[in-house]
Write a protein that holds these residues in place. Structure first.
Motif, PDB file in Angstrom:
ATOM      1  N   UNK A 521       0.808  -1.214   0.000  1.00 20.41           N
ATOM      2  CA  UNK A 521       0.000   0.000   0.000  1.00 20.41           C
ATOM      3  C   UNK A 521       0.845   1.269   0.000  1.00 20.41           C
ATOM      4  N   UNK A 522       2.177   1.138   0.008  1.00 25.81           N
ATOM      5  CA  UNK A 522       3.047   2.299   0.131  1.00 25.81           C
ATOM      6  C   UNK A 522       3.896   2.480  -1.118  1.00 25.81           C
ATOM      7  N   UNK A 523       3.984   3.724  -1.585  1.00 24.78           N
ATOM      8  CA  UNK A 523       4.869   4.060  -2.693  1.00 24.78           C
ATOM      9  C   UNK A 523       5.503   5.416  -2.396  1.00 24.78           C
ATOM     10  N   UNK A 524       6.830   5.433  -2.339  1.00 22.99           N
ATOM     11  CA  UNK A 524       7.539   6.685  -2.059  1.00 22.99           C
ATOM     12  C   UNK A 524       8.975   6.535  -2.541  1.00 22.99           C
ATOM     13  N   UNK A 525       9.562   7.643  -2.975  1.00 18.89           N
ATOM     14  CA  UNK A 525      10.925   7.608  -3.518  1.00 18.89           C
ATOM     15  C   UNK A 525      11.927   7.054  -2.513  1.00 18.89           C
ATOM     16  N   UNK A 526      11.666   7.248  -1.209  1.00 22.19           N
ATOM     17  CA  UNK A 526      12.629   6.825  -0.195  1.00 22.19           C
ATOM     18  C   UNK A 526      12.150   5.626   0.620  1.00 22.19           C
ATOM     19  N   UNK A 527      11.242   4.851   0.034  1.00 23.70           N
ATOM     20  CA  UNK A 527      10.857   3.554   0.593  1.00 23.70           C
ATOM     21  C   UNK A 527      11.156   2.495  -0.447  1.00 23.70           C
ATOM     22  N   UNK A 570      25.115  13.011   4.514  1.00 24.25           N
ATOM     23  CA  UNK A 570      23.965  13.859   4.818  1.00 24.25           C
ATOM     24  C   UNK A 570      22.808  13.597   3.865  1.00 24.25           C
ATOM     25  N   UNK A 571      23.098  13.411   2.571  1.00 25.81           N
ATOM     26  CA  UNK A 571      22.031  13.123   1.616  1.00 25.81           C
ATOM     27  C   UNK A 571      21.347  11.799   1.939  1.00 25.81           C
ATOM     28  N   UNK A 572      22.131  10.826   2.355  1.00 24.49           N
ATOM     29  CA  UNK A 572      21.556   9.533   2.732  1.00 24.49           C
ATOM     30  C   UNK A 572      20.645   9.697   3.942  1.00 24.49           C
ATOM     31  N   UNK A 573      21.118  10.447   4.954  1.00 29.35           N
ATOM     32  CA  UNK A 573      20.301  10.666   6.152  1.00 29.35           C
ATOM     33  C   UNK A 573      19.025  11.431   5.828  1.00 29.35           C
ATOM     34  N   UNK A 574      19.163  12.426   4.952  1.00 31.71           N
ATOM     35  CA  UNK A 574      17.989  13.207   4.560  1.00 31.71           C
ATOM     36  C   UNK A 574      16.974  12.318   3.852  1.00 31.71           C
ATOM     37  N   UNK A 575      17.448  11.454   2.937  1.00 30.91           N
ATOM     38  CA  UNK A 575      16.536  10.559   2.228  1.00 30.91           C
ATOM     39  C   UNK A 575      15.811   9.618   3.176  1.00 30.91           C
ATOM     40  N   UNK A 576      16.565   9.023   4.103  1.00 31.73           N
ATOM     41  CA  UNK A 576      15.932   8.123   5.067  1.00 31.73           C
ATOM     42  C   UNK A 576      14.924   8.869   5.931  1.00 31.73           C
ATOM     43  N   UNK A 577      15.282  10.106   6.328  1.00 29.01           N
ATOM     44  CA  UNK A 577      14.369  10.908   7.143  1.00 29.01           C
ATOM     45  C   UNK A 577      13.084  11.215   6.383  1.00 29.01           C
ATOM     46  N   UNK A 599      21.321  -1.182   8.737  1.00 28.77           N
ATOM     47  CA  UNK A 599      21.167  -2.301   7.799  1.00 28.77           C
ATOM     48  C   UNK A 599      19.836  -2.261   7.073  1.00 28.77           C
ATOM     49  N   UNK A 600      18.891  -1.480   7.561  1.00 33.09           N
ATOM     50  CA  UNK A 600      17.586  -1.361   6.910  1.00 33.09           C
ATOM     51  C   UNK A 600      17.439  -0.073   6.114  1.00 33.09           C
ATOM     52  N   UNK A 601      18.547   0.618   5.852  1.00 32.57           N
ATOM     53  CA  UNK A 601      18.579   1.756   4.932  1.00 32.57           C
ATOM     54  C   UNK A 601      19.393   1.314   3.714  1.00 32.57           C
ATOM     55  N   UNK A 602      18.717   1.141   2.583  1.00 38.88           N
ATOM     56  CA  UNK A 602      19.365   0.623   1.377  1.00 38.88           C
ATOM     57  C   UNK A 602      19.689   1.760   0.416  1.00 38.88           C
ATOM     58  N   UNK A 603      20.685   1.519  -0.447  1.00 39.29           N
ATOM     59  CA  UNK A 603      21.170   2.538  -1.377  1.00 39.29           C
ATOM     60  C   UNK A 603      21.142   1.985  -2.796  1.00 39.29           C
ATOM     61  N   UNK A 611      14.237   3.328   2.851  1.00 35.58           N
ATOM     62  CA  UNK A 611      13.976   2.563   4.067  1.00 35.58           C
ATOM     63  C   UNK A 611      13.379   1.214   3.678  1.00 35.58           C
ATOM     64  N   UNK A 612      13.863   0.134   4.307  1.00 35.12           N
ATOM     65  CA  UNK A 612      13.411  -1.212   3.958  1.00 35.12           C
ATOM     66  C   UNK A 612      13.026  -1.996   5.211  1.00 35.12           C
ATOM     67  N   UNK A 613      12.580  -3.223   4.980  1.00 35.10           N
ATOM     68  CA  UNK A 613      12.262  -4.212   6.019  1.00 35.10           C
ATOM     69  C   UNK A 613      11.130  -3.746   6.931  1.00 35.10           C
TER      70      UNK A 613
END
Length: 746
Positions: A521-527, A570-577, A599-603, A611-613
């Motif tokens: 049910x979820x769709x987002x650029x950072x999921x 910082x870009x990785x942290x911003x994306x996960x946030x 380990x649950x933040x994928x690139x 964000x995963x899992x």
């Protein structure tokens, strides 16, 4: 003392048991082992049981029935037959004065004319309320759910143990009262056993022991009753009742309560051959077997001073608990007082400063000792349960002690009755909704209730084709769930990540269903995007977009990958946030991830973080209902919100805490340099040349961050156009990122 024929038989069996052990210092005066709803005598292979009619005050209104179904894993005696009634009934036992073990055995199954779900009743013993509106089926279902059973309706037995003092001239009375007209009370087995007066009640000549968090001493008076909450053998296997001389206590293994992830060394030093001399005086304090194993932090040479031993025990709110720690020093390197010292914390409060087992044993090796501590768990609104934590930390100083690794042989935890009401009863657990699947009889497939219209359902043939029949060369990751493969679907045109859960994992089954229901049910650029799933032939497989650069942790620790620049970090942290922000405020419902970690933040190939899992994710509260969700604690140790851990109240702020831990892992390098310089052993410290090289590397990262500061600031404030309902969270994140980029002097 009046000894019945049944008691004589029990004494005979006890004497046979003692013939293979040293003579005990204590022999119980009163022994009643009752199989309720039966007549005559029977044996379970360990103890002799007798029928209950002699001890019933009146049989009017009660019936004796066998359970409609009987699990093969459950002992027939005393669990197959029960005494049941829709009205109050009593048992009366003629006992000598003094403290008694009172043990109750329940098998919450369906009985003829008695539905399993309708059992609700109160149990009182003399002036004490032991159980109140006790719904045995809810407790059994919660017990099954905690064990991650596939079918929570698979009935489990319920066992309760109490310590009740009987005054001179009294009998021990047990009263069972149904909660309401449509309910009934039942009992399968009762055991009453005399115990030494000084075992758990504080002797009159002793001043008491520490009550954590206060300056007062605590005593367990005979005017109180106790309920055994936990009794564990630390570092060893279960010690069954027949191996506990005289008192038939059950010492469980610690597996369900010990937090393994909290340290690297979890050694179990043991005297398994039984050659070392161990003295337990008096011998009824605990079985000698308890002291032949221990949970230990490992040798001092490899001990990480930041590690600790941690256990967690769920308990009822609103009661005082007494914790009894059992120790026996057997280490050949420890020979004098002060050689080994450590700290004991209960609920993050210091209970024992510089614990010294040899000091307690008066410098006698192999002598068992114990220490008692009391702690009050207050009521907190409607909260039912609380996670009582026990931590044992190494002693930091090497000046006045040689070894500082903590250890523990055994632990007992008792709930103490409330002073005014003489109440020991806790609340019933919330009803548990079983997982929406089962296996079909005609095939080996799972029959899941899953949204096939919102994501793709793959056949096992397609999955095997995508992975060349799960060829090991395609494995790109693994964990407790199983392997992750890189595969190609749609005639090899689309790369995907295929997570194959190990067969037979019930916890994996729960998370498998949850992840599909959430991510579909979820769709987002950072999921991370879920493409589909496969549940053929008892397989549980998830198919995702392939993330070419793996997880964030692989770029931070123990890897040959190039160091990430501050800009990348910082870009990785911003994306996960942003992904977490969408879960909390941009989706249809508030969704709490519950397992945010590196380990649950994928690139992906372009370094976009996702964000995963979502196996542990949970629908959160909404503004119209309540501010939190009460739920059992799940997550990864080290990232776990302490507020959620302690109160079992889940909010989106629990994800914020976990993400804060991730942010600090961007800063690991300098901390690691400092910690390495402070290693206990000189050989483990880096040379000054190594220190200079590491610092130069850190400086280059800082210079790179300074050069791109303005660009990073623009990235921070480049907020996406999603609906935001939690401005405070975003403001907090922005201030934190600003502090990272341009720290203010303090």
């Amino acid at each position: 003392m009046t000894i019945t024929f049944t008691t004589s038989l029990t004494l005979f069996f006890l004497l046979l048991h003692f013939s293979t052990h040293l003579q005990a210092n204590y022999f119980p005066e009163d022994i009643f082992t009752i199989s309720c709803g039966t007549t005559g005598n029977s044996s379970d292979g360990q103890r002799r049981w007798t029928g209950d009619e002699e001890y019933l005050s009146s049989q009017d209104g009660t019936v004796s029935e066998k359970a409609t179904t009987q699990s093969f894993s459950i002992n027939e005696i005393p669990y197959s037959t029960a005494r049941l009634s829709r009205s109050q009934f009593n048992y009366s036992f003629p006992v000598s004065p003094g403290p008694k073990f009172l043990r109750l055995f329940f098998y919450p199954a369906d009985y003829p004319s008695f539905s399993r779900s309708h059992a609700s009743f109160t149990v009182q013993s003399n002036q004490f309320t032991l159980l109140n509106a006790f719904n045995a089926s809810l407790h059994a279902d919660a017990q099954a759910a905690d064990a991650q059973a596939a079918d929570a309706q698979a009935t489990k037995t319920i066992f309760r143990e109490y310590v009740v003092n009987v005054n001179d001239g009294e009998r021990l009375i047990l009263t069972f009262t149904p909660s309401h007209p449509n309910s009934y009370a039942f009992i399968n087995g009762i055991e009453v056993l005399s115990m030494p007066t000084d075992l758990y009640y504080t002797p009159p000549n002793e001043i008491g022991f520490t009550q954590v968090g206060t300056t007062t001493l605590y005593s367990v008076e005979t005017s109180s009753a106790l309920q055994t909450e936990y009794r564990i053998n630390s570092g060893g296997q279960q010690i069954p009742p027949q191996n506990d001389i005289c008192l038939f206590r059950d010492w469980a293994d610690e597996e369900a309560f010990f937090i393994k992830e909290n340290q690297q060394n979890n050694d179990l030093p043991a005297d398994m051959d039984g050659k070392m001399s161990i003295t337990v005086s008096p011998d009824y304090l605990a079985p000698k077997e308890l002291f032949r194993t221990a949970r230990n932090q490992g040798t001092n040479g490899t001990l990480n001073k930041m590690s600790n031993l941690t256990w967690v025990f769920p308990v009822d709110c609103g009661f005082t608990y007494v914790l009894r720690f059992h120790f026996c020093e057997l280490d050949p390197l420890i020979n004098d007082m002060g050689d080994r010292r450590f700290f004991i914390y209960i609920n993050n409060q210091l209970a024992e400063d510089r614990a010294d087992v040899l000091k307690w044993s008066e410098k006698q090796k192999g002598v068992a000792v114990h220490r008692n501590y009391a702690v009050m768990i207050p009521k907190n609104g409607n909260q039912k349960r609380f996670n009582l934590s026990l931590q044992m930390h190494p002693y930091e100083s090497s000046v006045d002690t040689t070894y500082s690794d903590a250890f523990l042989n055994g632990l007992e935890i008792f709930k103490i009755s409330e002073d005014q009401s003489n109440n020991l009863a806790g609340p019933n657990p919330d009803p548990w909704t079983p997982l929406l699947f089962s296996t079909t009889k005609s095939t080996n497939d799972y029959n899941f209730s899953l949204p096939s219209d919102q994501c793709r359902q793959f056949s096992l043939v397609e999955i095997k084709a995508a992975t060349k029949n799960f060829d090991s060369v395609f494995i790109v990751g693994e964990g407790g769930f199983g392997h992750v493969y890189k595969g190609y679907i749609d005639n090899g045109s689309i790369p995907v990540a295929i997570k194959r859960l190990r067969q037979g994992s019930q916890q994996g089954a729960c998370e498998f269903v949850n992840e599909i229901q959430m991510l579909s049910q979820l769709r987002h650029r950072h999921l991370v995007s879920l493409i589909g799933y496969c549940c053929d032939n008892k397989e549980m497989i998830l198919v995702y977009d392939f993330m070419g650069r793996g997880n964030l942790r692989d770029h931070l620790y123990g890897t040959d990958n190039p160091s990430l620049s501050w800009k990348q970090r910082l870009k990785i942290c911003i994306g996960a946030a942003r992904g977490l922000r969408y879960l909390h405020s941009g989706a249809k419902h508030v969704i709490i991830h519950r397992d945010v970690k590196t380990t649950n933040i994928l690139l992906n190939e372009k370094w976009v973080a996702k964000v995963s899992d979502f196996g542990l994710s949970k629908i959160g509260p909404n503004e119209m209902s309540k501010a939190h969700v009460s739920t059992a604690v799940k997550g990864s140790f080290g990232y776990l919100d302490p507020e959620y851990f302690i109160r079992q109240r889940l909010t989106e702020k629990s994800d914020v805490y976990s993400f804060g831990v991730v942010l600090f892992e961007c800063f690991a390098m300098i901390c690691e340099i400092g910690i390495s310089c402070l290693s206990q052993e000189g050989i483990q410290r880096p040379s000054m040349n190594d220190v200079v090289l590491m610092l130069e590397s850190a400086l280059k990262l800082q210079e790179s961050a300074d050069e791109s500061e303005e660009e990073v600031r623009e990235d921070v404030f480049d907020i996406e156009e999603h609906h935001i309902s939690s401005k405070a969270n975003d403001k907090l994140m922005l201030e934190l990122f600003s502090e990272i980029v341009d720290p203010k002097p303090r």
